[in-house]
Design a protein around this motif. Structure first.
Motif, PDB file in Angstrom:
ATOM      1  N   MET A  52      83.717  54.956   1.628  1.00 35.81           N
ATOM      2  CA  MET A  52      84.154  53.738   1.081  1.00 35.81           C
ATOM      3  C   MET A  52      84.910  53.987   0.091  1.00 35.81           C
ATOM      4  SD  MET A  52      80.651  53.781  -1.405  1.00 35.81           S
ATOM      5  CE  MET A  52      80.432  54.841  -2.863  1.00 35.81           C
ATOM      6  N   ASP A  53      85.655  54.885  -0.233  1.00 39.86           N
ATOM      7  CA  ASP A  53      86.856  55.143  -1.113  1.00 39.86           C
ATOM      8  C   ASP A  53      87.648  53.876  -1.342  1.00 39.86           C
ATOM      9  OD1 ASP A  53      88.084  57.693  -3.075  1.00 39.86           O
ATOM     10  OD2 ASP A  53      89.651  56.237  -2.318  1.00 39.86           O
ATOM     11  N   SER A  54      88.182  53.599  -2.517  1.00 43.07           N
ATOM     12  CA  SER A  54      88.774  52.239  -2.820  1.00 43.07           C
ATOM     13  C   SER A  54      90.394  52.400  -2.691  1.00 43.07           C
ATOM     14  CB  SER A  54      88.754  51.771  -4.180  1.00 43.07           C
ATOM     15  OG  SER A  54      89.327  52.919  -5.105  1.00 43.07           O
ATOM     16  N   ARG A  55      90.664  53.538  -2.157  1.00 37.28           N
ATOM     17  CA  ARG A  55      92.284  54.012  -2.124  1.00 37.28           C
ATOM     18  C   ARG A  55      92.531  53.881  -0.499  1.00 37.28           C
ATOM     19  NH1 ARG A  55      91.710  59.284  -5.385  1.00 37.28           N
ATOM     20  NH2 ARG A  55      89.684  59.169  -4.146  1.00 37.28           N
ATOM     21  N   MET A  56      91.587  53.651   0.378  1.00 37.28           N
ATOM     22  CA  MET A  56      91.786  53.837   1.780  1.00 37.28           C
ATOM     23  C   MET A  56      91.488  52.090   2.495  1.00 37.28           C
ATOM     24  SD  MET A  56      90.283  57.051   3.327  1.00 37.28           S
ATOM     25  CE  MET A  56      88.680  56.704   3.127  1.00 37.28           C
TER      26      MET A  56
ATOM     27  N   ALA B 269      79.379  56.017   1.385  1.00 38.04           N
ATOM     28  CA  ALA B 269      79.806  57.021   0.581  1.00 38.04           C
ATOM     29  C   ALA B 269      79.951  58.500   1.319  1.00 38.04           C
ATOM     30  CB  ALA B 269      78.871  57.256  -0.511  1.00 38.04           C
ATOM     31  N   GLY B 270      81.184  58.865   1.638  1.00 38.25           N
ATOM     32  CA  GLY B 270      81.533  60.052   2.297  1.00 38.25           C
ATOM     33  C   GLY B 270      82.016  59.736   3.722  1.00 38.25           C
TER      34      GLY B 270
ATOM     35  N   THR C 168      90.732  63.424   0.980  1.00 41.44           N
ATOM     36  CA  THR C 168      90.933  64.351  -0.173  1.00 41.44           C
ATOM     37  C   THR C 168      90.379  63.595  -1.427  1.00 41.44           C
ATOM     38  OG1 THR C 168      93.224  63.597  -0.612  1.00 41.44           O
ATOM     39  CG2 THR C 168      92.913  65.466   0.825  1.00 41.44           C
ATOM     40  N   ASP C 169      89.875  64.473  -2.293  1.00 41.13           N
ATOM     41  CA  ASP C 169      89.465  63.851  -3.766  1.00 41.13           C
ATOM     42  C   ASP C 169      88.310  62.738  -3.584  1.00 41.13           C
ATOM     43  OD1 ASP C 169      89.695  63.709  -6.467  1.00 41.13           O
ATOM     44  OD2 ASP C 169      90.815  61.944  -6.388  1.00 41.13           O
ATOM     45  N   CYS C 170      87.477  63.149  -2.682  1.00 46.45           N
ATOM     46  CA  CYS C 170      86.237  62.181  -2.342  1.00 46.45           C
ATOM     47  C   CYS C 170      85.140  62.478  -3.425  1.00 46.45           C
ATOM     48  CB  CYS C 170      85.441  62.710  -1.229  1.00 46.45           C
ATOM     49  SG  CYS C 170      84.272  61.673  -0.792  1.00 46.45           S
TER      50      CYS C 170
ATOM     51  N   ALA D 238      63.043  57.592 -10.995  1.00 46.16           N
ATOM     52  CA  ALA D 238      62.858  57.902  -9.777  1.00 46.16           C
ATOM     53  C   ALA D 238      64.072  58.513  -9.065  1.00 46.16           C
ATOM     54  CB  ALA D 238      63.075  56.469  -9.086  1.00 46.16           C
ATOM     55  N   ARG D 239      63.269  59.701  -8.287  1.00 46.47           N
ATOM     56  CA  ARG D 239      64.129  60.603  -7.591  1.00 46.47           C
ATOM     57  C   ARG D 239      64.380  60.463  -6.181  1.00 46.47           C
ATOM     58  NH1 ARG D 239      65.586  65.744  -8.993  1.00 46.47           N
ATOM     59  NH2 ARG D 239      66.530  67.094  -7.679  1.00 46.47           N
ATOM     60  N   PRO D 240      65.691  60.055  -5.563  1.00 47.82           N
ATOM     61  CA  PRO D 240      65.921  59.408  -4.230  1.00 47.82           C
ATOM     62  C   PRO D 240      65.528  60.320  -3.370  1.00 47.82           C
ATOM     63  CG  PRO D 240      67.858  59.608  -5.547  1.00 47.82           C
ATOM     64  CD  PRO D 240      66.839  60.435  -6.518  1.00 47.82           C
ATOM     65  N   PRO D 241      64.684  59.995  -2.277  1.00 44.38           N
ATOM     66  CA  PRO D 241      64.040  60.831  -1.132  1.00 44.38           C
ATOM     67  C   PRO D 241      65.006  61.258  -0.251  1.00 44.38           C
ATOM     68  CG  PRO D 241      63.470  58.557  -0.894  1.00 44.38           C
ATOM     69  CD  PRO D 241      64.245  58.596  -2.118  1.00 44.38           C
ATOM     70  N   TRP D 242      66.433  60.446  -0.354  1.00 43.35           N
ATOM     71  CA  TRP D 242      67.324  60.926   0.817  1.00 43.35           C
ATOM     72  C   TRP D 242      68.415  61.836  -0.042  1.00 43.35           C
ATOM     73  CZ3 TRP D 242      70.642  58.643  -2.361  1.00 43.35           C
ATOM     74  CH2 TRP D 242      70.317  57.401  -2.978  1.00 43.35           C
ATOM     75  N   PRO D 243      69.030  62.527   0.908  1.00 45.39           N
ATOM     76  CA  PRO D 243      70.133  63.442   0.409  1.00 45.39           C
ATOM     77  C   PRO D 243      71.571  62.612   0.088  1.00 45.39           C
ATOM     78  CG  PRO D 243      69.896  63.995   2.637  1.00 45.39           C
ATOM     79  CD  PRO D 243      68.658  62.901   2.313  1.00 45.39           C
ATOM     80  N   ALA D 244      72.199  62.952  -1.068  1.00 42.91           N
ATOM     81  CA  ALA D 244      73.388  62.385  -1.187  1.00 42.91           C
ATOM     82  C   ALA D 244      74.497  62.507   0.033  1.00 42.91           C
ATOM     83  CB  ALA D 244      73.782  62.665  -2.601  1.00 42.91           C
ATOM     84  N   ARG D 245      74.166  63.719   0.614  1.00 43.77           N
ATOM     85  CA  ARG D 245      75.054  64.190   1.589  1.00 43.77           C
ATOM     86  C   ARG D 245      76.474  64.618   1.049  1.00 43.77           C
ATOM     87  NH1 ARG D 245      73.713  62.511   6.785  1.00 43.77           N
ATOM     88  NH2 ARG D 245      75.516  63.400   7.364  1.00 43.77           N
ATOM     89  N   THR D 246      76.318  65.358   0.037  1.00 40.99           N
ATOM     90  CA  THR D 246      77.690  65.826  -0.686  1.00 40.99           C
ATOM     91  C   THR D 246      78.174  66.901  -0.027  1.00 40.99           C
ATOM     92  OG1 THR D 246      76.132  67.346  -2.014  1.00 40.99           O
ATOM     93  CG2 THR D 246      77.062  65.357  -3.242  1.00 40.99           C
ATOM     94  N   PHE D 247      79.598  67.053  -0.056  1.00 39.13           N
ATOM     95  CA  PHE D 247      79.975  68.267   0.338  1.00 39.13           C
ATOM     96  C   PHE D 247      81.185  68.959  -0.240  1.00 39.13           C
ATOM     97  CE2 PHE D 247      82.005  64.105   1.786  1.00 39.13           C
ATOM     98  CZ  PHE D 247      83.427  64.334   1.760  1.00 39.13           C
TER      99      PHE D 247
END
Ligand code: ZN
Length: 166
Positions: free
Chosen positions: A36-40, A59-60, A89-91, A111-120
């Protein structure tokens, strides 16, 4: 002025010379999965015109259950056959990790999200992971996939070898 008011005003301009009548099925039979990056700005940076392609963003640009849902509809109902992945790059997803992100949300909201953010950490590696997940999906009729990483400093895409390091 709130952003939405500027956007509604911009839409007035956009609609002034609008040509409708395009078919719902994308002309170039391609679906793009991107961050979703705003620069693309995906249409100009991939040489796409209105009506050419589906664009699925999150996201990602990661492959989630909902990405698969959209791609399955894209292929079965609307006839797309190629998939192009665009990480970059720079995500934002490289700026945290799944546990820290969950902590952050929990501290702020209770509240803790039950889903992973899926960071890398490595964009190329995450593109390879996305390709692997798509290849594993039993619902897609076409697995013609091109994975790329966009450099937000140069505007260039590079293609990721799906089998590198495998
Ligand atoms: Zn990103």
């Amino acid at each position: 002025m709130p952003e939405y008011e500027r956007m509604l005003a911009a839409n007035e301009e956009w609609a002034r010379d609008f040509q409708g009548g395009l078919p719902v099925a994308p002309a170039r039979k391609v679906a793009v999965v991107a961050c979703m990056d705003s620069r693309m700005p995906l249409f100009p940076l991939l040489g796409l015109a209105v009506g050419d392609a589906h664009v699925i963003r999150n996201a990602g640009g990661v492959v989630t259950e909902d990405t698969i849902r959209s791609l399955t509809i894209s292929q079965h109902v609307l006839g797309t056959r190629e998939i192009v992945l665009v990480h970059h790059t720079d995500c934002g997803l490289q700026k945290t990790d799944d546990a820290s992100f969950a902590d952050l949300v929990e501290q702020a909201t209770g509240a803790r999200p039950p889903w992973p953010a899926r960071t890398f950490t490595d964009a190329d590696e995450d593109v390879r992971e996305s390709i692997r997940l798509l290849r594993e999906s039993p619902y897609l009729v076409s697995k013609d996939i091109c994975g790329t990483v966009y450099d937000v400093e140069t505007g260039r895409l590079h293609r990721v070898d799906p089998d590198a390091g495998a």
